[in-house]
Design an enzyme around this catalytic site. Structure first.
Site, PDB file in Angstrom:
ATOM      1  N   GLU A  41       0.823  -1.210   0.000  1.00 21.66           N
ATOM      2  CA  GLU A  41       0.000   0.000   0.000  1.00 21.66           C
ATOM      3  C   GLU A  41       0.854   1.256   0.000  1.00 21.66           C
ATOM      4  O   GLU A  41       1.926   1.276   0.593  1.00 21.66           O
ATOM      5  CB  GLU A  41      -0.857   0.023   1.266  1.00 21.66           C
ATOM      6  CG  GLU A  41      -1.892  -1.061   1.293  1.00 21.66           C
ATOM      7  CD  GLU A  41      -2.535  -1.186   2.656  1.00 21.66           C
ATOM      8  OE1 GLU A  41      -2.890  -0.163   3.253  1.00 21.66           O
ATOM      9  OE2 GLU A  41      -2.683  -2.326   3.121  1.00 21.66           O
ATOM     10  N   CYS A  50       3.345   8.281   1.307  1.00 22.56           N
ATOM     11  CA  CYS A  50       3.770   7.350   2.347  1.00 22.56           C
ATOM     12  C   CYS A  50       3.989   6.010   1.656  1.00 22.56           C
ATOM     13  O   CYS A  50       3.049   5.445   1.099  1.00 22.56           O
ATOM     14  CB  CYS A  50       2.655   7.251   3.386  1.00 22.56           C
ATOM     15  SG  CYS A  50       2.944   6.017   4.641  1.00 22.56           S
ATOM     16  N   CYS A  73       5.655  -7.513   7.601  1.00 23.33           N
ATOM     17  CA  CYS A  73       6.605  -6.947   8.570  1.00 23.33           C
ATOM     18  C   CYS A  73       6.926  -8.005   9.619  1.00 23.33           C
ATOM     19  O   CYS A  73       6.074  -8.810   9.979  1.00 23.33           O
ATOM     20  CB  CYS A  73       5.965  -5.726   9.239  1.00 23.33           C
ATOM     21  SG  CYS A  73       7.099  -4.825  10.312  1.00 23.33           S
ATOM     22  N   CYS A 127       4.270  -5.570  16.114  1.00 22.75           N
ATOM     23  CA  CYS A 127       3.615  -4.627  17.035  1.00 22.75           C
ATOM     24  C   CYS A 127       2.133  -4.983  17.113  1.00 22.75           C
ATOM     25  O   CYS A 127       1.482  -5.172  16.074  1.00 22.75           O
ATOM     26  CB  CYS A 127       3.785  -3.187  16.565  1.00 22.75           C
ATOM     27  SG  CYS A 127       5.510  -2.691  16.397  1.00 22.75           S
ATOM     28  N   CYS A 180      -0.682  -2.960  15.172  1.00 21.44           N
ATOM     29  CA  CYS A 180      -0.424  -2.614  13.777  1.00 21.44           C
ATOM     30  C   CYS A 180      -0.953  -3.661  12.802  1.00 21.44           C
ATOM     31  O   CYS A 180      -0.635  -4.855  12.923  1.00 21.44           O
ATOM     32  CB  CYS A 180       1.077  -2.431  13.577  1.00 21.44           C
ATOM     33  SG  CYS A 180       1.502  -1.909  11.917  1.00 21.44           S
ATOM     34  N   CYS A 209      -1.643   2.331   7.215  1.00 18.53           N
ATOM     35  CA  CYS A 209      -1.047   1.283   6.403  1.00 18.53           C
ATOM     36  C   CYS A 209      -1.332  -0.112   6.901  1.00 18.53           C
ATOM     37  O   CYS A 209      -1.443  -0.343   8.077  1.00 18.53           O
ATOM     38  CB  CYS A 209       0.433   1.508   6.326  1.00 18.53           C
ATOM     39  SG  CYS A 209       0.715   2.820   5.194  1.00 18.53           S
TER      40      CYS A 209
END
Ligand code: SAH
Length: 345
Positions: free
Chosen positions: A92, A105, A112, A116, A119, A333
């Site tokens: 994205e 962005c 990832c 976290c 997130c 995101c």
């Protein structure tokens, strides 16, 4: 597998082209087509002889982004893209319009590793690194689609940019090259969850970019609950690295703090945060946590955010409650990609 031509610096391209038996000035022309004029095929390089274009297409390729979904906010015009990559993965990017121009962005990884808990990008884990050329393509594809020049960049999309260090550095070098897009390094921000050794490495490069650090907590107890990276590098180590970054670059660090109701938004948390940051040249950005469907965190109220900011200010730490853009299109995101993975379409 052919090389991604958008990932090459002018020096690398020159060496490739001369090795292929063509004169060096051709590399300059090709580089300008790729990085300045943002073409996405060899056919568009009209001043390059057909024989060289054919050789190029055998050795190189454009691993670009295809627009899969585009959402435009009715509130503020923020545009969110879901891009499809050459291997069917998705990333994205979000383009925001400010008084000073357009800001993008970008994502730096597919998925990832950082995990976290608040997130959406962490859901589904890590898939792969993005190449410098793919990150360049996020910018170019958005620019072309919108018909505008984007002059600010934030590395705040999916992924941990310091976990893809070399490709991200290359991406920044290409985007700021005066023979390419010539974006000002002062217009670039990089956000990290706090990979301490890489913050030192970045500091030593003495680039003029803004470093954002996702802090989100005033102490290790709270931070370790939501950010596993804190178990590896704790807040003291992180803040020492930030201090080093400031000393080396003279740049003020920006700390991101997502406010989660009942977890990190009390008056006590604000006082503790202020005392921790005392003496650091910094700014705190307070962001109401975005509800992610898969998680059960709630945003702090606006009053709570303002009170938190007041306490920081009274204790000598500058803070702002950040305006949210694109809230009607889930602009934060990872959310669109996560919903794509869920429906599997
Ligand atoms: N990995 C980098 C880059 C991601 S930037 C980093 O951690 O900084 C994305 C920013 O949005 C980070 O500050 C991240 O902590 C924050 N963020 C992630 N999920 C969020 C949520 N649900 N609400 C508010 N901010 C969030």
């Amino acid at each position: 597998m052919p090389k991604d031509i958008r990932s090459l610096t002018i020096e690398e391209l020159t060496s490739e082209i001369t090795q292929m038996g063509f004169p060096a000035f051709r590399a300059k022309q090709i580089y300008s087509w790729v990085q300045e004029k943002c073409v996405s095929s060899f056919d568009e390089m009209t001043n390059i002889p057909a024989s060289l274009r054919t050789s190029l297409s055998e050795k190189f390729s454009f691993f670009g982004c295809k627009i899969n979904t585009k959402l435009v906010s009715k509130i503020d015009g923020t545009v969110k893209y879901l891009f499809e990559l050459y291997d069917g993965e998705y990333v994205e990017s979000v383009v925001m319009k400010y008084k000073y121009g357009y800001s993008i962005c970008v994502s730096s990884q597919v998925g990832c590793k950082m995990g976290c808990t608040f997130c959406a990008s962490a859901i589904g884990g890590f898939v792969r690194q993005l190449s410098a050329g793919e990150m360049i393509s996020e910018v170019f594809t958005a620019q072309k689609d919108l018909g505008v020049k984007i002059n600010h960049l934030v590395l705040m999309g999916t992924g941990e940019p310091l976990d893809n260090f070399d490709n991200v550095m290359r991406f920044i070098e290409l985007l700021t090259d005066e023979k390419g897009q010539n974006m000002s390094i002062r217009h670039i921000s990089l956000s990290t969850c706090g990979i301490v050794p890489k913050i030192y490495e970045l500091a030593d490069k003495k680039l003029g970019l803004t470093l954002s650090v996702s802090l989100h907590a005033p102490n290790d107890e709270i931070r370790s609950q939501s950010m596993p990276v804190n178990l590896r590098y704790n807040i003291d180590e992180l803040l020492s690295a930030c201090q080093y970054y400031e000393n080396k670059t003279g740049r003020r660090i920006s700390f991101e703090y997502a406010m989660i109701k009942g977890l990190n938004d009390s008056d006590g948390a604000a006082t503790e945060l202020a005392s921790r940051l005392k003496g650091t040249l910094c700014h705190v950005n307070l962001i109401p946590v975005n509800n992610v469907r898969e998680r059960n965190y709630e945003k702090s109220t606006l009053d709570r955010q303002k009170r938190f900011a007041d306490i920081l200010e009274k204790n000598g730490i500058t803070a702002t409650v950040r305006r949210t853009l694109g809230s009607d299109i889930n602009a934060s995101c990872g959310q669109l990609r996560a919903s794509k993975r869920k429906t599997g379409d």
